[in-house]
Each structure stands twice: as C-alpha cells, then as structure tokens.
Design a protein around this motif. Structure first.
Motif, mmCIF file in Angstrom:
data_model
loop_
_atom_site.group_PDB
_atom_site.id
_atom_site.type_symbol
_atom_site.label_atom_id
_atom_site.label_comp_id
_atom_site.label_asym_id
_atom_site.label_seq_id
_atom_site.Cartn_x
_atom_site.Cartn_y
_atom_site.Cartn_z
ATOM 1 N N THR A 131 49.269 -46.543 -18.474
ATOM 2 C CA THR A 131 48.722 -47.116 -19.705
ATOM 3 C C THR A 131 48.692 -46.146 -20.882
ATOM 4 N N GLY A 132 48.779 -44.859 -20.633
ATOM 5 C CA GLY A 132 48.642 -43.873 -21.691
ATOM 6 C C GLY A 132 47.204 -43.591 -22.074
ATOM 7 N N LYS A 133 46.248 -44.159 -21.349
ATOM 8 C CA LYS A 133 44.836 -43.950 -21.632
ATOM 9 C C LYS A 133 44.434 -42.518 -21.324
ATOM 10 N N LEU A 134 43.633 -41.926 -22.220
ATOM 11 C CA LEU A 134 43.145 -40.566 -22.020
ATOM 12 C C LEU A 134 42.218 -40.507 -20.806
ATOM 13 N N LEU A 135 42.496 -39.561 -19.907
ATOM 14 C CA LEU A 135 41.660 -39.363 -18.731
ATOM 15 C C LEU A 135 40.760 -38.147 -18.896
ATOM 16 N N TRP A 136 41.306 -37.053 -19.398
ATOM 17 C CA TRP A 136 40.495 -35.891 -19.773
ATOM 18 C C TRP A 136 41.332 -34.920 -20.590
ATOM 19 N N LYS A 137 40.644 -34.038 -21.291
ATOM 20 C CA LYS A 137 41.310 -32.953 -21.987
ATOM 21 C C LYS A 137 40.372 -31.756 -22.009
ATOM 22 N N VAL A 138 40.982 -30.566 -21.973
ATOM 23 C CA VAL A 138 40.195 -29.350 -21.892
ATOM 24 C C VAL A 138 40.876 -28.271 -22.726
ATOM 25 N N LYS A 139 40.066 -27.484 -23.411
ATOM 26 C CA LYS A 139 40.575 -26.385 -24.213
ATOM 27 C C LYS A 139 41.084 -25.295 -23.274
ATOM 28 N N VAL A 140 42.330 -24.867 -23.470
ATOM 29 C CA VAL A 140 42.904 -23.856 -22.584
ATOM 30 C C VAL A 140 43.186 -22.544 -23.293
ATOM 31 N N SER A 141 42.995 -22.500 -24.608
ATOM 32 C CA SER A 141 43.196 -21.263 -25.344
ATOM 33 C C SER A 141 42.252 -21.240 -26.539
ATOM 34 N N GLU A 142 41.625 -20.101 -26.763
ATOM 35 C CA GLU A 142 40.683 -19.979 -27.868
ATOM 36 C C GLU A 142 41.375 -19.706 -29.194
ATOM 37 N N ARG A 143 42.627 -19.314 -29.142
ATOM 38 C CA ARG A 143 43.367 -19.037 -30.366
ATOM 39 C C ARG A 143 44.687 -19.791 -30.334
ATOM 40 N N PRO A 144 45.266 -20.047 -31.502
ATOM 41 C CA PRO A 144 46.542 -20.786 -31.529
ATOM 42 C C PRO A 144 47.603 -20.100 -30.683
ATOM 43 N N MET A 145 48.313 -20.902 -29.919
ATOM 44 C CA MET A 145 49.406 -20.381 -29.096
ATOM 45 C C MET A 145 50.664 -20.382 -29.941
ATOM 46 N N GLU A 146 51.010 -19.218 -30.480
ATOM 47 C CA GLU A 146 52.147 -19.135 -31.389
ATOM 48 C C GLU A 146 53.440 -19.564 -30.706
ATOM 49 N N ILE A 147 53.553 -19.253 -29.440
ATOM 50 C CA ILE A 147 54.759 -19.596 -28.694
ATOM 51 C C ILE A 147 54.511 -20.815 -27.824
ATOM 52 N N GLY A 148 53.377 -20.851 -27.177
ATOM 53 C CA GLY A 148 53.069 -22.013 -26.366
ATOM 54 C C GLY A 148 52.608 -21.644 -24.983
ATOM 55 N N GLY A 149 52.481 -22.662 -24.144
ATOM 56 C CA GLY A 149 52.034 -22.460 -22.775
ATOM 57 C C GLY A 149 52.816 -23.336 -21.836
ATOM 58 N N GLN A 150 52.448 -23.268 -20.585
ATOM 59 C CA GLN A 150 53.114 -24.063 -19.573
ATOM 60 C C GLN A 150 52.117 -24.424 -18.495
ATOM 61 N N ALA A 151 52.384 -25.525 -17.810
ATOM 62 C CA ALA A 151 51.508 -25.959 -16.731
ATOM 63 C C ALA A 151 52.345 -26.494 -15.586
ATOM 64 N N GLN A 152 51.865 -26.258 -14.373
ATOM 65 C CA GLN A 152 52.504 -26.799 -13.184
ATOM 66 C C GLN A 152 51.439 -27.251 -12.203
ATOM 67 N N LEU A 153 51.756 -28.305 -11.458
ATOM 68 C CA LEU A 153 50.872 -28.816 -10.423
ATOM 69 C C LEU A 153 51.362 -28.301 -9.078
ATOM 70 N N MET A 154 50.517 -27.508 -8.410
ATOM 71 C CA MET A 154 50.897 -26.920 -7.123
ATOM 72 C C MET A 154 49.698 -26.880 -6.192
ATOM 73 N N ASN A 155 49.863 -27.450 -5.017
ATOM 74 C CA ASN A 155 48.848 -27.371 -3.964
ATOM 75 C C ASN A 155 47.453 -27.750 -4.460
ATOM 76 N N GLY A 156 47.380 -28.860 -5.189
ATOM 77 C CA GLY A 156 46.086 -29.381 -5.592
ATOM 78 C C GLY A 156 45.444 -28.695 -6.774
ATOM 79 N N LYS A 157 46.211 -27.872 -7.496
ATOM 80 C CA LYS A 157 45.686 -27.216 -8.699
ATOM 81 C C LYS A 157 46.699 -27.359 -9.827
ATOM 82 N N VAL A 158 46.188 -27.455 -11.057
ATOM 83 C CA VAL A 158 47.047 -27.357 -12.226
ATOM 84 C C VAL A 158 46.970 -25.917 -12.714
ATOM 85 N N TYR A 159 48.067 -25.211 -12.588
ATOM 86 C CA TYR A 159 48.118 -23.836 -13.071
ATOM 87 C C TYR A 159 48.607 -23.838 -14.511
#
Length: 442
Positions: A131-159
């Motif tokens: 549906t595209g409905k928001l489920l949750w969101k969380v701040k992952v960086s206190e300062r702007p990410m000039e380049i960016g970040g990455q995330a992966q789902l592995m063994n029950g965790k989002v790294y």
C-alpha cells in the motif's frame, strides 16, 4: 530473498573508474555491483533494421539510482523505483502505478511485505510494500549525509552504514535501534554480511588501501581490523578470498615493477587474519596492468586483465589447489573479453563479431548482430544483451546465437545498468529512464 542495495552507487562507480585509469589493479568485484556501463554516444554504428526492433512495453522516468543495483528492486511482480523525491510501486505486467510515497527515495531493501529507504532528512523509512503506507521511520544520522548511506537486511536486523562514519543495527519490525558504533569509518564502504557469527564490513583508507572490520552482530563492538591493498573476490570454504595488489604498482616510478598478474590471499572472518598467499604468472612489469574481473569457479580462477594504456581485456584461466602449477590458459585468441564466465560461457568480440565460448570444450557460438562495437554485454538466463556504442541493444539466444530482436533505448546519454528479467519482461535501466520490453519467445 529480499532485494538489497549495495554500496552508495555514484561515488563508488566514479571512484572505481578513476582507480582503473590511474593504473591501479582493481578487481571488478570492487566496482561491478553498483556500476553503470557507458556507451559512446558519438560513435557510428551499423544501421538497424526496423523489422528487428522490439516495441517498448512501457518506459518511465527515474532518478537513475536503479541503474546501480545488482538487480532491480522487484518483488511479486512489482517494481519499486524513485523519481523527483517520490517512491513508486509499478505493476510490471500492466505498467500501472500501484501507489506512490512523497519524500521517498530509491529502495535500499525490498521484502514481501516492506520497502525500506533512506530519505533526504537522514531517516531510515519503512513502508508497506502493498500500500505504501508508512510503518515507521527513525533518524539515522544527526548531520546531513553529504554522500549518503546504505542499509541491508541480514539475519533479522537492518544494518545501516553512514559513509560519514558509523555502523548501526535496527529492529526491522519496530525501527528500534539495537546498537551503534560511530567509530567505524565507512567512506566508500560495503556491508559484506555475517560470517562465522561476525559482521564483516569494509571501507577505503586512501582510495588505494582497503580496511576490513569484524563486528559483534549483537553489540556492534569491533572485534578485529585488517588493512591492505585488497579487493573482495568470493567467500569460499569458510574464508574470504581477496585479490591483493602489490604496493609498488601504485608508485609513480619510471622503472619496471616486477610482480604477478594475479595474487590471492585468504582472510578468516572470525579473526581477520590473512594467510595462504597464492601467486600466479610472474611478470616483468605490472605498473600499468589493470584487473577488470576476477571469478572463482572451482577448480579455476578466471582473471580479466589488460594494459591500461590500451583498449584490451584478456581473459586468463588459472588452476588452483594441488594443480596450481598447471600452465595458465589464455582466451586472447577469441578476441576482446566482454563478459563471463557466466553459466559456463564467456563472451568476446573480434572485429565486430560477437562469440560465446563454452569453457568446458572451447566450442563457439557465433552471434547474429549489427556490425558495431559492443560497449557492454550481459547474460540474463538464455538472453544475451549487447549494448552498442550508439545506445542500441541487441538480444541474442545464448545457445544458438540467433538475433531475437533489437531495442532502441533513445537515451541521449547512453548509460546502462544491470538488466533484470521478470516474467518475460526485460527491465533495462538507463541514466534517466527505465525501459520495459517484452522478450520474444524462443
């Protein structure tokens, strides 16, 4: 399996290309995932018959991020992509937009039920895949990410890895932060995965050397660090296989630099200890030798190398293990390497002729194709996609070489990403669009 996004694409792609042009031997494992393939827009190519052109099923404008994925973010017949800070879910069969999410970005993770992305407010966001409905969101960086970040789902965790520094773990159901280690530098970094109960990540030290870290998946505590001029090749028999480049190859001296065409080492993910150096094919000078691809397929290791001052890509096969002293086999006589090994075949072009070579017996499949230079070739199942210097794409059958059809990309700047096939539809990412083409039946 969930679809995951690899290292931050644009920086990694351009960094890798600059490393190659500077004479550094770099394995394609360090650049292939998340690297686009460029065609030369100003070149002249053979005329294409209108009868061979395949119609587009649909096309859609994108922000171009999808062309850096290993495979397109697809699940259950739905493509997820972003354009103009909006995330879309598109039905591949019909081309219809199923839903959209404003302030959305290109997917980092896609599962049966959820889509994760990192927005422009430095938040990791999870929405419903249906549906595209928001489920949750969380701040992952206190300062702007000039380049960016990455995330992966592995063994029950989002790294999550922040390229300005730090690795963290979040609960995928709630978004709760499980731990964070801000001391791990992740500039041009990669989340490799969990091995022997250790989370292994890596990043560049000085755009030459690479550092690997072993972290405790439960706490994020650093367990070990290993540094060297390495590129990842494979995980095999409980160890990472790394390609090592000689330090002398990076120095700007005029004298020849003796060394080996290929050097492999093993790294234990539990300790980070590097052992078992394997040297193949001694050379008088490796200073301008570049590596473009390395693949281990027991009992062989295949390496694509060439002089960086020349337009050459030569495939060589070495035997590992007890028969490591066996003479290497060169495939130079087949022409310029294009791709492979992939499913037992490698692909070459001599002049304008494309051939596929069965590596088991060197039997050759000759491809019907326009008389033009190939900029990139990719095998997806039985389909061989060849991208030409004018942006046209041919599709040939891998078994017979028969031309199945041509595609006119229409890209003004013809950069192409990795192609995926979903239920008979080829998804072809370009710099500004994503093309969908229904494949002809065999």
């Amino acid at each position: 399996m969930p679809q995951v996004k690899s290292i931050k694409p644009i920086l990694s792609a351009f960094l890798s290309l600059s490393l190659l042009s500077s004479g550094i031997g770099l394995s394609l494992q360090a650049i292939h995932t998340g690297t686009a393939h460029a065609a030369s827009a100003g070149s002249t190519a053979a005329k294409v018959s209108k009868d061979s052109l395949l119609p587009l099923k649909w096309q859609v404008a994108t922000d171009g991020m999808g062309m850096y994925d290993t495979t397109q973010p697809v699940m259950n017949g739905i493509l997820y992509f972003s354009a103009k800070n909006t995330l879309y879910a598109k039905n591949i069969a019909s081309g219809q937009i199923r839903w959209s999410y404003k302030t959305g970005e290109h997917p980092q993770i896609v599962t049966n039920n959820s889509v994760f992305f990192i927005d422009n407010n430095e938040q990791l966001v999870k929405v419903s895949a249906s549906t595209g409905k928001l489920l949750w969101k969380v701040k992952v960086s206190e300062r702007p990410m000039e380049i960016g970040g990455q995330a992966q789902l592995m063994n029950g965790k989002v790294y999550f890895a922040n390229e300005s520094g730090g690795v963290a773990a979040y609960h995928p159901a709630t978004g709760k932060k499980l731990w964070e280690n801000k001391k791990i530098p992740m500039y041009v970094g990669t989340l490799h995965g969990e091995y022997k109960g250790v989370l292994v990540v890596s990043s560049t030290v000085d755009n030459i050397r690479r550092q690997f870290f072993g972290l405790d998946p439960a706490t994020g505590k650093q367990l070990w660090r290993t540094e060297g001029i390495y590129s990842m090749v494979a995980y095999q028999d409980g160890h990472f296989v790394l390609r090592e480049q000689a330090k002398a190859a990076y120095e700007n001296g005029k004298a020849p630099v003796p060394g080996h065409l290929l050097t492999l080492v093993s790294m234990d993910p539990a300790t980070g200890k590097v052992t078992n150096k394997e040297n193949y094919q001694a050379l008088d000078d490796i200073s301008r030798q570049g590596n473009f691809f390395t693949s281990i397929q027991k009992p062989y290791v295949y390496s694509v190398d060439g002089n960086l001052d020349k337009d050459e890509y030569i495939l060589t096969r070495f035997t590992r293990g007890a028969n490591a002293g066996t003479a290497p086999k060169s495939y130079e006589n087949f022409g310029k390497w294009l791709a492979g090994p992939a499913d037992g075949m490698a692909f070459f072009q001599k002049g304008t002729q494309i051939t596929g070579v069965h590596l088991a017996d060197d039997s050759v499949v000759t491809f019907d194709n326009p008389a033009s230079k190939v900029e990139h070739l990719e095998r997806v199942g039985k389909a061989i996609f060849a991208i030409y210097e004018n942006g046209y794409i041919s599709i040939n059958h891998s078994d017979t070489g028969a031309l199945l059809g041509m595609i006119k990309s229409g890209a003004s700047t013809p950069y192409f990403g990795n192609i995926s096939i979903v239920n008979g539809t080829a998804l072809i990412p370009t710099e500004h669009n994503l093309l969908a083409v229904a494949l002809p039946k065999e």
